[in-house]
Design a protein around this motif. Structure first.
Motif, PDB file in Angstrom:
ATOM      1  N   ALA A  28       0.833  -1.206   0.000  1.00 15.28           N
ATOM      2  CA  ALA A  28       0.000   0.000   0.000  1.00 15.28           C
ATOM      3  C   ALA A  28       0.867   1.256   0.000  1.00 15.28           C
ATOM      4  CB  ALA A  28      -0.941  -0.001   1.204  1.00 15.28           C
ATOM      5  N   GLY A  29       1.985   1.220   0.706  1.00 17.53           N
ATOM      6  CA  GLY A  29       2.901   2.358   0.717  1.00 17.53           C
ATOM      7  C   GLY A  29       3.507   2.613  -0.647  1.00 17.53           C
ATOM      8  N   LEU A  30       3.900   1.547  -1.342  1.00 21.74           N
ATOM      9  CA  LEU A  30       4.450   1.687  -2.690  1.00 21.74           C
ATOM     10  C   LEU A  30       3.405   2.235  -3.653  1.00 21.74           C
ATOM     11  CD1 LEU A  30       6.668  -1.480  -3.191  1.00 21.74           C
ATOM     12  CD2 LEU A  30       7.394   0.906  -3.311  1.00 21.74           C
ATOM     13  N   ASN A  31       2.184   1.764  -3.526  1.00 27.29           N
ATOM     14  CA  ASN A  31       1.109   2.278  -4.384  1.00 27.29           C
ATOM     15  C   ASN A  31       0.895   3.770  -4.154  1.00 27.29           C
ATOM     16  OD1 ASN A  31       0.690  -0.212  -5.557  1.00 27.29           O
ATOM     17  ND2 ASN A  31      -0.979  -0.755  -4.189  1.00 27.29           N
ATOM     18  N   GLU A  32       0.963   4.201  -2.907  1.00 29.29           N
ATOM     19  CA  GLU A  32       0.780   5.617  -2.580  1.00 29.29           C
ATOM     20  C   GLU A  32       1.965   6.451  -3.058  1.00 29.29           C
ATOM     21  OE1 GLU A  32      -1.217   8.904  -1.356  1.00 29.29           O
ATOM     22  OE2 GLU A  32      -2.006   6.874  -1.271  1.00 29.29           O
ATOM     23  N   ALA A  33       3.183   5.921  -2.941  1.00 31.40           N
ATOM     24  CA  ALA A  33       4.378   6.655  -3.363  1.00 31.40           C
ATOM     25  C   ALA A  33       4.399   6.864  -4.871  1.00 31.40           C
ATOM     26  CB  ALA A  33       5.636   5.920  -2.910  1.00 31.40           C
ATOM     27  N   GLY A  34       3.775   5.968  -5.616  1.00 29.50           N
ATOM     28  CA  GLY A  34       3.685   6.103  -7.058  1.00 29.50           C
ATOM     29  C   GLY A  34       4.979   5.765  -7.768  1.00 29.50           C
ATOM     30  N   MET A  40       8.865   6.712   0.231  1.00 27.22           N
ATOM     31  CA  MET A  40       8.183   5.818   1.157  1.00 27.22           C
ATOM     32  C   MET A  40       9.105   5.564   2.343  1.00 27.22           C
ATOM     33  SD  MET A  40       6.522   2.045   0.641  1.00 27.22           S
ATOM     34  CE  MET A  40       8.027   1.121   0.597  1.00 27.22           C
ATOM     35  N   ILE A  41       8.597   5.748   3.546  1.00 28.36           N
ATOM     36  CA  ILE A  41       9.341   5.467   4.773  1.00 28.36           C
ATOM     37  C   ILE A  41       8.801   4.171   5.353  1.00 28.36           C
ATOM     38  CG2 ILE A  41       9.877   6.263   7.101  1.00 28.36           C
ATOM     39  CD1 ILE A  41       9.421   9.146   6.003  1.00 28.36           C
TER      40      ILE A  41
END
Length: 68
Positions: A28-34, A40-41
């Motif tokens: 989900a973090g990778l998806n948000e970071a684009g 991404m932290i």
């Protein structure tokens, strides 16, 4: 943040405030970071996921002891 996050949150804040807060999973973090230079932290914890950033333009910052 696998301890305090939730994938329904925005991923834009380190603490939970309303609907804003950290994602729970790396995916989900990778998806948000684009793919266009996002950051991404990943906070300390055991995630039980793989981390594949092949072909992505994303900065990964690991804080603490992270196990995948």
């Amino acid at each position: 943040d696998c301890k305090n996050g939730a994938d329904r949150l925005t991923g834009r804040n380190a603490v939970v405030v309303g609907s804003d807060g950290p994602k729970k999973t790396i995916k989900a973090g990778l998806n948000e970071a684009g793919n266009d230079g996002g950051t991404m932290i990943i906070k300390s914890g055991v995630y039980g996921e793989s981390l594949n950033v092949s072909g992505r333009n994303v900065k990964i910052v690991i804080q603490g002891n992270v196990r995948l």
